[in-house]
Design a protein around this motif. Structure first.
Motif, PDB file in Angstrom:
ATOM      1  N   GLY A 177       1.860  46.064  67.570  1.00 24.90           N
ATOM      2  CA  GLY A 177       2.063  45.922  66.133  1.00 24.90           C
ATOM      3  C   GLY A 177       2.971  47.012  65.581  1.00 24.90           C
ATOM      4  N   PRO A 178       2.849  47.289  64.280  1.00 26.82           N
ATOM      5  CA  PRO A 178       3.661  48.337  63.665  1.00 26.82           C
ATOM      6  C   PRO A 178       3.411  49.691  64.341  1.00 26.82           C
ATOM      7  N   LEU A 179       4.427  50.543  64.330  1.00 24.45           N
ATOM      8  CA  LEU A 179       4.302  51.860  64.952  1.00 24.45           C
ATOM      9  C   LEU A 179       3.218  52.679  64.261  1.00 24.45           C
ATOM     10  N   THR A 180       2.360  53.312  65.040  1.00 28.06           N
ATOM     11  CA  THR A 180       1.311  54.133  64.445  1.00 28.06           C
ATOM     12  C   THR A 180       1.858  55.481  63.991  1.00 28.06           C
ATOM     13  N   ARG A 181       2.802  56.033  64.772  1.00 34.00           N
ATOM     14  CA  ARG A 181       3.421  57.318  64.393  1.00 34.00           C
ATOM     15  C   ARG A 181       4.920  57.258  64.662  1.00 34.00           C
ATOM     16  N   PRO A 182       5.681  56.742  63.691  1.00 36.83           N
ATOM     17  CA  PRO A 182       7.119  56.519  63.889  1.00 36.83           C
ATOM     18  C   PRO A 182       7.888  57.792  64.250  1.00 36.83           C
ATOM     19  N   GLU A 183       7.374  58.957  63.835  1.00 41.41           N
ATOM     20  CA  GLU A 183       8.098  60.203  64.120  1.00 41.41           C
ATOM     21  C   GLU A 183       8.166  60.516  65.616  1.00 41.41           C
ATOM     22  N   ARG A 184       7.358  59.808  66.398  1.00 40.39           N
ATOM     23  CA  ARG A 184       7.380  60.021  67.856  1.00 40.39           C
ATOM     24  C   ARG A 184       8.511  59.244  68.528  1.00 40.39           C
ATOM     25  N   TYR A 185       9.257  58.458  67.751  1.00 40.30           N
ATOM     26  CA  TYR A 185      10.271  57.570  68.341  1.00 40.30           C
ATOM     27  C   TYR A 185      11.688  57.990  67.962  1.00 40.30           C
ATOM     28  N   PHE A 186      12.590  57.849  68.940  1.00 35.58           N
ATOM     29  CA  PHE A 186      14.018  58.068  68.710  1.00 35.58           C
ATOM     30  C   PHE A 186      14.752  56.894  69.351  1.00 35.58           C
ATOM     31  N   ALA A 187      15.538  56.172  68.554  1.00 36.50           N
ATOM     32  CA  ALA A 187      16.232  54.988  69.071  1.00 36.50           C
ATOM     33  C   ALA A 187      17.738  55.152  68.957  1.00 36.50           C
ATOM     34  N   VAL A 188      18.434  54.806  70.039  1.00 28.62           N
ATOM     35  CA  VAL A 188      19.896  54.736  70.023  1.00 28.62           C
ATOM     36  C   VAL A 188      20.233  53.250  70.020  1.00 28.62           C
ATOM     37  N   ILE A 189      20.842  52.800  68.923  1.00 29.58           N
ATOM     38  CA  ILE A 189      21.067  51.367  68.709  1.00 29.58           C
ATOM     39  C   ILE A 189      22.547  51.119  68.418  1.00 29.58           C
ATOM     40  N   ALA A 190      23.127  50.176  69.147  1.00 31.58           N
ATOM     41  CA  ALA A 190      24.552  49.880  68.993  1.00 31.58           C
ATOM     42  C   ALA A 190      24.775  48.606  68.183  1.00 31.58           C
ATOM     43  N   LYS A 191      25.569  48.736  67.128  1.00 31.90           N
ATOM     44  CA  LYS A 191      25.933  47.539  66.361  1.00 31.90           C
ATOM     45  C   LYS A 191      26.752  46.587  67.228  1.00 31.90           C
ATOM     46  N   GLY A 192      27.407  47.143  68.270  1.00 32.05           N
ATOM     47  CA  GLY A 192      28.241  46.323  69.144  1.00 32.05           C
ATOM     48  C   GLY A 192      27.477  45.664  70.283  1.00 32.05           C
ATOM     49  N   ASP A 193      26.143  45.783  70.283  1.00 24.63           N
ATOM     50  CA  ASP A 193      25.335  45.162  71.343  1.00 24.63           C
ATOM     51  C   ASP A 193      25.568  43.653  71.335  1.00 24.63           C
ATOM     52  N   GLU A 194      26.028  43.143  72.488  1.00 26.97           N
ATOM     53  CA  GLU A 194      26.362  41.710  72.577  1.00 26.97           C
ATOM     54  C   GLU A 194      25.157  40.835  72.901  1.00 26.97           C
ATOM     55  N   LEU A 195      24.012  41.432  73.208  1.00 30.86           N
ATOM     56  CA  LEU A 195      22.817  40.654  73.560  1.00 30.86           C
ATOM     57  C   LEU A 195      21.716  40.707  72.510  1.00 30.86           C
ATOM     58  N   LEU A 196      21.575  41.861  71.857  1.00 30.72           N
ATOM     59  CA  LEU A 196      20.480  42.049  70.899  1.00 30.72           C
ATOM     60  C   LEU A 196      21.042  42.370  69.514  1.00 30.72           C
ATOM     61  N   ASP A 197      20.328  41.944  68.479  1.00 30.98           N
ATOM     62  CA  ASP A 197      20.769  42.135  67.101  1.00 30.98           C
ATOM     63  C   ASP A 197      20.352  43.525  66.613  1.00 30.98           C
ATOM     64  N   TRP A 198      21.327  44.343  66.242  1.00 26.37           N
ATOM     65  CA  TRP A 198      21.028  45.718  65.806  1.00 26.37           C
ATOM     66  C   TRP A 198      20.124  45.744  64.576  1.00 26.37           C
ATOM     67  N   ARG A 199      20.219  44.731  63.710  1.00 24.28           N
ATOM     68  CA  ARG A 199      19.371  44.701  62.512  1.00 24.28           C
ATOM     69  C   ARG A 199      17.904  44.527  62.897  1.00 24.28           C
ATOM     70  N   GLU A 200      17.673  43.676  63.899  1.00 23.47           N
ATOM     71  CA  GLU A 200      16.314  43.450  64.370  1.00 23.47           C
ATOM     72  C   GLU A 200      15.769  44.716  65.047  1.00 23.47           C
ATOM     73  N   MET A 201      16.641  45.385  65.800  1.00 20.22           N
ATOM     74  CA  MET A 201      16.216  46.613  66.483  1.00 20.22           C
ATOM     75  C   MET A 201      15.857  47.704  65.467  1.00 20.22           C
ATOM     76  N   THR A 202      16.730  47.923  64.484  1.00 18.10           N
ATOM     77  CA  THR A 202      16.428  48.978  63.503  1.00 18.10           C
ATOM     78  C   THR A 202      15.211  48.594  62.668  1.00 18.10           C
ATOM     79  N   GLY A 203      15.057  47.311  62.378  1.00 16.96           N
ATOM     80  CA  GLY A 203      13.920  46.850  61.576  1.00 16.96           C
ATOM     81  C   GLY A 203      12.574  47.039  62.257  1.00 16.96           C
ATOM     82  N   ARG A 204      12.592  47.102  63.584  1.00 19.37           N
ATOM     83  CA  ARG A 204      11.344  47.260  64.346  1.00 19.37           C
ATOM     84  C   ARG A 204      10.834  48.694  64.302  1.00 19.37           C
ATOM     85  N   TYR A 205      11.725  49.651  63.995  1.00 18.34           N
ATOM     86  CA  TYR A 205      11.356  51.070  64.081  1.00 18.34           C
ATOM     87  C   TYR A 205      11.522  51.809  62.752  1.00 18.34           C
ATOM     88  N   PRO A 206      10.882  51.303  61.677  1.00 16.93           N
ATOM     89  CA  PRO A 206      11.010  51.999  60.395  1.00 16.93           C
ATOM     90  C   PRO A 206      10.372  53.381  60.478  1.00 16.93           C
TER      91      PRO A 206
END
Length: 196
Positions: free
Chosen positions: A134-163
């Motif tokens: 489910g939603p992250l219990t402690r988001p400060e424990r996460y660091f994500a490197v996300i590419a807008k140029g990702d040809e397989l995954l949607d960067w908006r969906e990736m960033t939206g998962r890790y508020p």
């Protein structure tokens, strides 16, 4: 508290031979030789992969371990971090692999060795669903490197998962993060590995 144990989880069809896995491993060995480093070859079955991961880190200190995962490995890393309460670095993490991999059922070839084949079974989709957290219990424990140029995954969906997480959003790049060397310092800064 410094990180003394680091796990790296590769993506779908990938292996510990991936460029990012090798780069991280080389840096750990060169600059943090006292850190326990583990980068297993994950089986195609998500439930078997989860069991292997749990078994491998069973005696690791929860407060001093971290996990780094790429693509499908990022999905597994999120699952593990939520269970273990540890830090996680996510590199273009898969958000809904049960949906995205449904089209890959059947025989697949390994990315780094096309002679190596495996069968992605229909039941693996349900196994992926079972690992969804489910939603992250402690988001400060996460660091994500996300590419807008990702040809397989949607960067908006990736960033939206890790508020609330630290996110390094790249304007270009690609799914493999071919420019990973430009971001590895930020990854290691976040991981705070124990010094040599």
């Amino acid at each position: 508290m410094a990180t003394t144990h680091l796990l790296y989880l590769h993506g779908f069809r990938s292996s510990p031979q991936s460029t990012k896995a090798r780069r991280v491993g080389e840096r750990v060995q060169a600059k943090h030789p006292g850190v326990t480093w583990w980068c297993p070859q994950l089986p195609p079955s998500p439930s078997e992969a989860a069991a292997l991961i749990q078994q491998g880190v069973a005696d690791w200190p929860r407060g001093q371990m971290a996990v780094c995962g790429s693509s499908l490995g990022g999905f597994y890393a999120t699952w593990l971090a939520e269970q273990a309460g540890c830090k996680a670095v996510l590199l273009n993490p898969a958000i809904d692999p049960a949906r995205d991999l449904a089209g890959y059922i059947g025989e697949q070839t390994a990315w780094h060795d096309p002679d190596e084949r495996f069968f992605f079974r229909p039941e693996y989709i349900g196994e992926l669903r079972a690992l969804q957290t489910g939603p992250l219990t402690r988001p400060e424990r996460y660091f994500a490197v996300i590419a807008k140029g990702d040809e397989l995954l949607d960067w908006r969906e990736m960033t939206g998962r890790y508020p609330g997480a630290q996110i390094r959003l790249l304007e270009g790049s690609d799914h493999a993060l071919s420019d990973f060397d430009q971001h590895i310092d930020a990854v290691f800064d976040f991981l705070e590995l124990a010094p040599a």
